[in-house]
Design a protein around this motif. Structure first.
Motif, PDB file in Angstrom:
ATOM      1  N   PHE A 134       0.807  -1.224   0.000  1.00  0.00           N
ATOM      2  CA  PHE A 134       0.000   0.000   0.000  1.00  0.00           C
ATOM      3  C   PHE A 134       0.841   1.277   0.000  1.00  0.00           C
ATOM      4  N   LEU A 135       2.136   1.155   0.344  1.00  0.00           N
ATOM      5  CA  LEU A 135       3.027   2.313   0.332  1.00  0.00           C
ATOM      6  C   LEU A 135       4.366   1.900  -0.248  1.00  0.00           C
ATOM      7  N   ASP A 171      -6.423   8.115   3.019  1.00  0.00           N
ATOM      8  CA  ASP A 171      -7.597   8.720   3.656  1.00  0.00           C
ATOM      9  C   ASP A 171      -7.895   7.993   4.963  1.00  0.00           C
ATOM     10  N   GLU A 172      -7.717   8.672   6.076  1.00  0.00           N
ATOM     11  CA  GLU A 172      -7.930   8.052   7.391  1.00  0.00           C
ATOM     12  C   GLU A 172      -9.391   7.684   7.633  1.00  0.00           C
ATOM     13  N   ILE A 173     -10.308   8.308   6.936  1.00  0.00           N
ATOM     14  CA  ILE A 173     -11.729   7.985   7.099  1.00  0.00           C
ATOM     15  C   ILE A 173     -12.074   6.666   6.411  1.00  0.00           C
ATOM     16  N   ILE A 174     -11.439   6.400   5.263  1.00  0.00           N
ATOM     17  CA  ILE A 174     -11.737   5.174   4.515  1.00  0.00           C
ATOM     18  C   ILE A 174     -10.979   3.980   5.080  1.00  0.00           C
ATOM     19  N   GLN A 175      -9.664   4.052   5.096  1.00  0.00           N
ATOM     20  CA  GLN A 175      -8.839   2.928   5.560  1.00  0.00           C
ATOM     21  C   GLN A 175      -7.738   3.390   6.494  1.00  0.00           C
ATOM     22  N   GLU A 180      -5.675  -2.865  11.538  1.00  0.00           N
ATOM     23  CA  GLU A 180      -5.536  -4.230  11.021  1.00  0.00           C
ATOM     24  C   GLU A 180      -4.936  -4.310   9.616  1.00  0.00           C
ATOM     25  N   MET A 181      -5.181  -3.307   8.777  1.00  0.00           N
ATOM     26  CA  MET A 181      -4.691  -3.354   7.387  1.00  0.00           C
ATOM     27  C   MET A 181      -3.630  -2.303   7.113  1.00  0.00           C
TER      28      MET A 181
END
Length: 216
Positions: A134-135, A171-175, A180-181
């Protein structure tokens, strides 16, 4: 009551430390897990699951400090040859594939593809990225230093020149980047030397936001 340890405890003297200090296991300070990718001299992707690092920035740039790079490994060799690498941060769902890079480490292997992951070209450096992570931090080699003269491992500094991140993690609101992820941490052999019986193992940890420190 606090305990003091300035010499290896008796309970640990027969323990296999795999080249680490006994203090690593008593403190068990967590460090982020990531996969370092680069190209070998034959053009094949190299991938090395790594930890023991910190990330710091200033007005001059953003830097990754890799604190335990084995001078006899492919990772050290390829970074010194090319001067470039990518640090890829996995979430827990692909962690097992990332650990497979440890065994798929032959010089003639495409270590990313053989481990069930996807290699893609980086945007700013000549090194492969892992698509599923993811990064991705694209980096250039700056300097290295032995911890002590003649050591088998070096402290290595890389300058981050490009960041690639999944928007759902951004986006901290989405994921977000935590939970956990999000980021994975290596918890290195947490040992209690007062009752250590000769058996221990690493753990994987995650981060959870705890307290809002207020606005800047």
């Amino acid at each position: 009551m606090k305990k003091e340890y300035s010499a290896m405890p008796e309970s640990m003297k027969k323990m296999e430390t795999y080249g680490f200090s006994w203090m690593d296991f008593v403190t068990a300070i967590p460090s982020p897990l990531f996969v370092v990718t680069s190209y070998k001299s034959n053009g094949k992707p190299n991938a090395c699951l790594q930890s023991w690092a910190c990330f710091n920035g200033s007005s001059s740039g953003f830097y990754a400090i890799l604190s335990s790079v084995n001078k006899s490994g492919h990772m050290y060799q390829t970074i010194k040859e090319t001067g470039e690498a990518v640090l890829n941060f996995p979430s827990v769902d692909i962690y097992e594939k990332c650990t497979a890079t440890i065994t798929n480490n032959g010089f003639d292997n495409d270590e990313i593809t053989l481990s069930g992951l996807t290699a893609e070209e980086a945007a700013k450096v000549h090194a492969p990225r892992i698509k599923e992570c993811f990064l991705n931090l694209e980096c250039r080699y700056l300097w290295e230093r032995e911890m002590k003269d003649g050591d088998t491992h070096v402290l290595m500094c890389l300058e981050v020149v490009n960041i690639c991140v999944d928007e759902v993690h951004l986006d901290e609101i989405i994921q977000g980047r935590y939970g956990e992820m999000g980021y994975l941490y290596n918890i290195h052999y947490p040992i209690n030397p007062e009752n250590f019986a000769g058996k221990s193992h690493d753990w994987i940890g995650i981060l959870k936001k705890s307290k809002d420190m207020g606005e800047y």
